[in-house]
Scaffold this motif. Structure first.
Motif, PDB file in Angstrom:
ATOM      1  N   MET A  69      33.538  32.252  51.763  1.00 48.83           N
ATOM      2  CA  MET A  69      34.319  32.147  50.524  1.00 48.83           C
ATOM      3  C   MET A  69      35.013  33.466  50.196  1.00 48.83           C
ATOM      4  SD  MET A  69      34.138  29.050  49.218  1.00 48.83           S
ATOM      5  CE  MET A  69      34.568  29.313  47.501  1.00 48.83           C
ATOM      6  N   VAL A  70      34.298  34.567  50.415  1.00 46.22           N
ATOM      7  CA  VAL A  70      34.881  35.880  50.124  1.00 46.22           C
ATOM      8  C   VAL A  70      36.092  36.140  51.006  1.00 46.22           C
ATOM      9  CG1 VAL A  70      34.461  38.378  50.259  1.00 46.22           C
ATOM     10  CG2 VAL A  70      32.747  36.870  49.239  1.00 46.22           C
ATOM     11  N   ASN A  71      36.089  35.612  52.228  1.00 47.61           N
ATOM     12  CA  ASN A  71      37.176  35.847  53.181  1.00 47.61           C
ATOM     13  C   ASN A  71      38.331  34.869  53.035  1.00 47.61           C
ATOM     14  OD1 ASN A  71      36.695  38.002  55.524  1.00 47.61           O
ATOM     15  ND2 ASN A  71      34.699  37.218  54.856  1.00 47.61           N
ATOM     16  N   SER A  72      38.323  34.099  51.980  1.00 44.60           N
ATOM     17  CA  SER A  72      39.401  33.141  51.765  1.00 44.60           C
ATOM     18  C   SER A  72      40.709  33.860  51.438  1.00 44.60           C
ATOM     19  CB  SER A  72      39.039  32.198  50.617  1.00 44.60           C
ATOM     20  OG  SER A  72      40.161  31.463  50.212  1.00 44.60           O
ATOM     21  N   PRO A  73      41.832  33.366  51.955  1.00 41.41           N
ATOM     22  CA  PRO A  73      43.135  33.926  51.558  1.00 41.41           C
ATOM     23  C   PRO A  73      43.551  33.479  50.162  1.00 41.41           C
ATOM     24  CG  PRO A  73      43.436  32.080  53.066  1.00 41.41           C
ATOM     25  CD  PRO A  73      41.959  32.321  52.983  1.00 41.41           C
ATOM     26  N   ILE A  74      42.780  32.586  49.566  1.00 43.51           N
ATOM     27  CA  ILE A  74      43.086  32.128  48.212  1.00 43.51           C
ATOM     28  C   ILE A  74      42.706  33.235  47.231  1.00 43.51           C
ATOM     29  CG2 ILE A  74      42.664  30.340  46.474  1.00 43.51           C
ATOM     30  CD1 ILE A  74      43.995  29.302  49.003  1.00 43.51           C
ATOM     31  N   PRO A  75      43.584  33.640  46.322  1.00 47.67           N
ATOM     32  CA  PRO A  75      43.269  34.709  45.360  1.00 47.67           C
ATOM     33  C   PRO A  75      42.055  34.357  44.504  1.00 47.67           C
ATOM     34  CG  PRO A  75      45.622  34.232  45.361  1.00 47.67           C
ATOM     35  CD  PRO A  75      44.971  33.158  46.178  1.00 47.67           C
ATOM     36  N   ALA A  76      41.336  35.397  44.089  1.00 46.94           N
ATOM     37  CA  ALA A  76      40.122  35.198  43.298  1.00 46.94           C
ATOM     38  C   ALA A  76      40.397  34.446  42.010  1.00 46.94           C
ATOM     39  CB  ALA A  76      39.482  36.554  42.996  1.00 46.94           C
ATOM     40  N   GLU A  77      41.564  34.729  41.379  1.00 42.93           N
ATOM     41  CA  GLU A  77      41.864  34.054  40.116  1.00 42.93           C
ATOM     42  C   GLU A  77      42.087  32.546  40.319  1.00 42.93           C
ATOM     43  OE1 GLU A  77      45.603  36.176  41.654  1.00 42.93           O
ATOM     44  OE2 GLU A  77      43.472  36.606  41.363  1.00 42.93           O
ATOM     45  N   VAL A  78      42.618  32.191  41.494  1.00 42.29           N
ATOM     46  CA  VAL A  78      42.801  30.763  41.797  1.00 42.29           C
ATOM     47  C   VAL A  78      41.447  30.105  42.041  1.00 42.29           C
ATOM     48  CG1 VAL A  78      43.844  29.099  43.373  1.00 42.29           C
ATOM     49  CG2 VAL A  78      45.108  31.161  42.707  1.00 42.29           C
ATOM     50  N   ILE A  79      40.571  30.800  42.760  1.00 44.59           N
ATOM     51  CA  ILE A  79      39.221  30.274  42.989  1.00 44.59           C
ATOM     52  C   ILE A  79      38.512  30.067  41.653  1.00 44.59           C
ATOM     53  CG2 ILE A  79      36.945  30.850  43.919  1.00 44.59           C
ATOM     54  CD1 ILE A  79      38.293  32.159  46.266  1.00 44.59           C
ATOM     55  N   ALA A  80      38.676  31.041  40.747  1.00 46.89           N
ATOM     56  CA  ALA A  80      38.051  30.911  39.432  1.00 46.89           C
ATOM     57  C   ALA A  80      38.620  29.714  38.684  1.00 46.89           C
ATOM     58  CB  ALA A  80      38.265  32.187  38.630  1.00 46.89           C
ATOM     59  N   GLN A  81      39.934  29.500  38.816  1.00 45.38           N
ATOM     60  CA  GLN A  81      40.556  28.367  38.133  1.00 45.38           C
ATOM     61  C   GLN A  81      40.095  27.042  38.725  1.00 45.38           C
ATOM     62  OE1 GLN A  81      44.825  28.514  38.242  1.00 45.38           O
ATOM     63  NE2 GLN A  81      45.091  26.734  36.918  1.00 45.38           N
ATOM     64  N   GLU A  82      39.940  26.993  40.062  1.00 43.40           N
ATOM     65  CA  GLU A  82      39.476  25.771  40.717  1.00 43.40           C
ATOM     66  C   GLU A  82      38.030  25.446  40.325  1.00 43.40           C
ATOM     67  OE1 GLU A  82      40.790  23.543  42.828  1.00 43.40           O
ATOM     68  OE2 GLU A  82      42.805  24.396  42.900  1.00 43.40           O
ATOM     69  N   GLY A  83      37.215  26.496  40.139  1.00 46.51           N
ATOM     70  CA  GLY A  83      35.841  26.304  39.688  1.00 46.51           C
ATOM     71  C   GLY A  83      35.000  25.505  40.666  1.00 46.51           C
ATOM     72  N   GLU A  84      34.489  24.333  40.217  1.00 54.20           N
ATOM     73  CA  GLU A  84      33.536  23.547  41.001  1.00 54.20           C
ATOM     74  C   GLU A  84      34.133  22.994  42.291  1.00 54.20           C
ATOM     75  OE1 GLU A  84      34.229  22.901  37.809  1.00 54.20           O
ATOM     76  OE2 GLU A  84      32.477  23.845  36.850  1.00 54.20           O
ATOM     77  N   THR A  85      35.451  22.890  42.371  1.00 51.45           N
ATOM     78  CA  THR A  85      36.089  22.303  43.561  1.00 51.45           C
ATOM     79  C   THR A  85      36.745  23.357  44.447  1.00 51.45           C
ATOM     80  OG1 THR A  85      38.134  21.910  42.333  1.00 51.45           O
ATOM     81  CG2 THR A  85      36.500  20.143  42.329  1.00 51.45           C
ATOM     82  N   ALA A  86      36.444  24.641  44.204  1.00 53.68           N
ATOM     83  CA  ALA A  86      37.116  25.718  44.942  1.00 53.68           C
ATOM     84  C   ALA A  86      36.858  25.647  46.435  1.00 53.68           C
ATOM     85  CB  ALA A  86      36.662  27.077  44.389  1.00 53.68           C
ATOM     86  N   MET A  87      35.692  25.194  46.840  1.00 52.41           N
ATOM     87  CA  MET A  87      35.351  25.188  48.264  1.00 52.41           C
ATOM     88  C   MET A  87      36.298  24.284  49.053  1.00 52.41           C
ATOM     89  SD  MET A  87      31.561  24.703  49.871  1.00 52.41           S
ATOM     90  CE  MET A  87      31.231  24.910  51.620  1.00 52.41           C
ATOM     91  N   GLY A  88      36.738  23.203  48.450  1.00 47.24           N
ATOM     92  CA  GLY A  88      37.690  22.327  49.122  1.00 47.24           C
ATOM     93  C   GLY A  88      39.030  23.008  49.318  1.00 47.24           C
ATOM     94  N   ARG A  89      39.472  23.745  48.307  1.00 44.29           N
ATOM     95  CA  ARG A  89      40.745  24.476  48.415  1.00 44.29           C
ATOM     96  C   ARG A  89      40.640  25.568  49.485  1.00 44.29           C
ATOM     97  NH1 ARG A  89      44.838  25.792  44.641  1.00 44.29           N
ATOM     98  NH2 ARG A  89      46.493  26.861  45.786  1.00 44.29           N
ATOM     99  N   VAL A  90      39.497  26.257  49.533  1.00 46.98           N
ATOM    100  CA  VAL A  90      39.300  27.310  50.521  1.00 46.98           C
ATOM    101  C   VAL A  90      39.270  26.717  51.928  1.00 46.98           C
ATOM    102  CG1 VAL A  90      37.683  29.064  51.359  1.00 46.98           C
ATOM    103  CG2 VAL A  90      38.135  28.839  48.913  1.00 46.98           C
TER     104      VAL A  90
END
Length: 777
Positions: A248-269
């Motif tokens: 998860m830390v190595n995701s190219p997705i910005p941290a603020e986007v991961i925070a916005q995605e919340g519970e579903t962030a893993m799918g976006r990553v």
């Protein structure tokens, strides 16, 4: 004595713990954790794992003492036997913890469904709709009865692990191992308070270890297996979760986007690593994991509800077993209703933002639901640690297969750690949990509880020893004694006398003293605690004992009752443990798979008798001219019966299109020492017709060997014996089907026999076409 046969080994116990832990926690909390504290999320998860491990050690010790289903509620009930309010509070809190955990799983699943699956045209539906629908579906399935085998559990757990490994592998492939490690090392953040707050939320992901202890009643050698399975599952999950955080830390997705995605962030990553295919894989794996973990939690909650009903700490209906489905349907329905209510309350009515009752100003949401569920898990776990200290002092001489080191220091550390996590839980969830807990305690005090089921049974059915019944020491001595032992599994007490007489008659052909071991197995549905059918098993066993007490069978008689989730496993395990020489059991009338399994895997020879066969029928024995390895194996026993005075009839059948099917010479040679064996050469439409018609004329029993002529279908006895059984039932001809113990060479022989018999028939027909013709009587 009624015993319970266990069926789960280490790998299944390990899979139960691992599969229960890999659920909504890692799929939903990993994004929240990384967004909040970056790489420090690994520290938070490790802290949660260590705290879970301390309490898991207490669970392991208790499971080595009380190797039954029930988990923390059972342990506290046995330790604080006279503290009714305390044990009620533990049971009620665990019930709310399991249902709250399930609500958390399904509410998280609902977020994934809305984010990745549900069309935008249906986004008007209230949040939680998919979770509620899934809860109702799982509740109906569990109330009607579902069965999850050990092999299926292994497959499910393997699939979950594979999804996580694919996600981790995608991250390392995307960044490269060195870059991934460097990115992780430079992204630590958050302070001690932030890390402990994430640890408190992450604890729910490790509570799956309790599922192993809750299944201790089904685990083989639980005193050794339970601690090993708990330790292995916690360690494995911790390592997996650490690598998921690294990914998860190595995701190219910005941290603020991961925070916005919340519970579903893993799918976006996952989509950023593996593309749309990777996203679909993670989404499918996440939803499947949440549903399967929810199903396990519903089972755990309903099991606790059923046990509380048995103890009188919940309405008596909670312990009722549905007459058709064999499940604690009231307890399942209550657990399902509680889950639905929690999803509606936290997600639909009072979510973190908006909601159906937004005007009231109360906002809870998924974080608060996590706090509610975790509170109701941590409080009982703290009491379990205290119970361990109390148990050591109250029962110093009790045998403990596993002992937690450093008592009382380690349990005290566990209590303090649990309280520390509670302090760091979301306040709204804690307050909601404490209010509901207080309300339930007040309701229980107002109600006053009910008498335990065991007390009621003592009043209605006083316990009386059966005459001639062996006590524990006698039964143990009998197991060590020599003799020819016949195991007789009996399902219907009214047939006990006939089967025991038949078993004793068969055993007398041996030079050793005959021993007849009667076994009654009461099957336990998966949703039912084995304690709930204990009284039924005792009643059935005592009825069998009363049926058998009247007669002298000329054999040493032992009667035993078991409870087990797998009847065939119980029969086979008993045969192995008691070193049985022969198994005698009835034809399958309802559960053909039981008989097939026993025939295929028995460690000794097996006789299958129809419901009319009796010992008197052995005075006249009809046997076919030949037919496979099992037929050859039964001939020595038939020969011994003939030497003892049984009248033997050898039936050689020729069919209208095949001629002589078997040569009688080989069978006749095996019946040496018998003064007269009458040989009948008959012509019939089929081998089965000829055997049954001739046996009906001769009287007595028809003995045939089992066979497996059909390769692509799991047949019970093979085509000819199946036909014989059906025809014999119409003609009231008693039949005994014999299956010899089969090793590798025996199984090969069984498979080759149909081929050799076919070739022999073809050659025989060819010879007749050249001018030879058989003689017929």
């Amino acid at each position: 004595m009624v015993e319970h046969t266990r069926t789960l080994d280490f790998k299944i116990a390990f899979a139960i713990g691992l599969g229960t832990m890999i659920a909504a926690g890692i799929f939903s909390l990993s994004g929240t954790a990384v967004a909040a504290i970056g790489s420090s999320a690994v520290i938070a998860f490790v802290i949660a794992a260590v705290i879970a491990g301390v309490t898991a050690a207490a669970y392991s010790e208790f499971a080595s003492v009380y190797s039954e289903n029930g988990g923390g509620y059972l342990f506290c009930s046995r330790t604080f036997e006279d503290r009714d309010l305390l044990t009620y509070s533990i049971g009620m809190s665990l019930f709310l913890g399991y249902t709250g955990t399930t609500a958390f799983y399904l509410a998280t699943m609902d977020e994934w469904v809305v984010r990745f699956i549900l069309p935008e045209s249906l986004h008007f539906l209230p949040h939680g709709t998919a979770g509620v629908a899934t809860a109702v579906l799982l509740g109906v399935l569990n109330a009607r009865g579902t069965e999850e085998s050990g092999s299926f559990q292994l497959i499910v757990t393997g699939a979950k692990v594979a999804v996580l490994l694919a996600f981790i592998g995608g991250a390392f492939a995307f960044r490269g191992p060195s870059a991934a490690v460097g990115k992780f090392a430079g992204n630590f953040g958050g302070g001690p308070v932030d890390i402990l707050a994430i640890s408190a939320l992450a604890f729910i992901t490790f509570f799956g270890f309790s599922a192993i202890a809750a299944s201790a009643g089904e685990i083989i050698k639980p005193k050794r297996t339970v601690p090993r399975a708990i330790a292995a599952s916690i360690l494995t999950v911790t390592i997996l979760y650490a690598f998921v955080i690294v990914a998860m830390v190595n995701s190219p997705i910005p941290a603020e986007v991961i925070a916005q995605e919340g519970e579903t962030a893993m799918g976006r990553v996952a989509a950023s690593f593996l593309g749309s295919i990777g996203e679909s894989l993670i989404v499918a794996g996440a939803i499947f994991s949440m549903v399967s973990a929810s199903n396990a939690s519903i089972l755990a909650a309903s099991s606790i509800g059923s046990l509380m009903g048995t103890r009188g700490q919940a309405p008596r209906r909670f312990s009722r077993i549905h007459p058709d489905y064999g499940t604690p349907s009231w307890s399942v329905a209550t657990a399902t209703a509680t889950i639905v209510a929690l999803i509606v309350f936290f997600i639909a009515l009072f979510p973190a933002e908006g909601g159906l009752l937004d005007g009231l100003g109360l906002h809870l949401g998924l974080n608060a639901l996590t706090g509610f569920a975790t509170l109701n898990l941590l409080l009982p776990l703290a009491v379990v640690n205290i119970a361990l200290i109390y148990s050591r002092r109250r029962f110093p001489d009790i045998t403990r297969g596993f002992r937690v080191p450093g008592v009382p220091v380690v349990p005290v550390v566990g209590v303090l750690a649990n309280l520390g996590l509670i302090y760091n839980l979301p306040p709204k969830g804690v307050v909601t949990g404490l209010v509901l807990t207080g309300a339930m305690v007040v309701a229980y005090l107002a109600w006053g509880g009910a008498p335990e089921t065991e007390d009621l049974l003592r009043e209605v059915v006083p316990e009386t020893p059966a005459s001639g019944a062996a006590d524990g020491s006698e039964a143990e001595a009998a197991g060590e004694a020599g003799g020819f032992r016949v195991l007789v599994p009996i399902a219907r007490p009214d047939r006990a006398v006939r089967y025991v007489e038949l078993a004793a008659a068969l055993a007398k052909v041996s030079d050793e003293d005959p021993i007849v071991h009667v076994l009654n197995v009461t099957q336990i549905p998966d949703q039912t605690p084995w304690e709930s059918v204990q009284d039924t098993a005792k009643a059935r066993t005592e009825r069998i004992r009363s049926e058998l007490d009247e007669n002298d069978y000329g054999a040493e008689l032992h009667i035993e009752g078991h409870t087990c989730r797998d009847v065939a496993f119980d029969i086979l395990q008993t045969a192995r443990d008691d070193d049985a020489d022969l198994v005698l059991m009835g034809y399958p009338e309802r559960h053909q798979d039981v008989t097939e399994t026993v025939e295929r895997e028995a460690p000794c020879d097996v006789f299958f008798a129809d419901k009319t066969t009796s010992a008197d029928d052995l005075d006249v024995i009809n046997i076919g001219a030949g037919g496979g390895p099992h037929h050859q194996a039964v001939l020595p026993l038939v020969n011994a019966l003939g030497q003892q005075g049984s009248e033997l009839h050898l039936i050689n059948v020729s069919t209208e299109d095949e001629g002589t099917n078997e040569a009688s010479g080989t069978t006749l040679d095996a019946l040496e020492g018998v003064e007269t064996t009458q040989v009948h050469n008959v012509r019939a439409g089929s081998v089965a017709d000829g055997l049954v018609e001739t046996a009906a004329e001769n009287g007595g029993v028809l003995v045939i060997g089992a066979s497996r002529d059909r390769w692509l279908r799991q047949a019970l006895f093979g085509s000819t014996p199946d036909e014989v059984i059906a025809l014999a039932a119409d003609r009231d001809v008693p039949v005994l089907v014999y299956a010899s113990q089969t090793g590798v060479s025996g199984r090969l022989s069984e498979r080759l026999f149909p081929v050799t018999r076919y070739l022999r028939k073809r050659l025989s027909r060819s010879g007749r076409k050249q001018g030879s013709s058989p003689d017929w009587n």
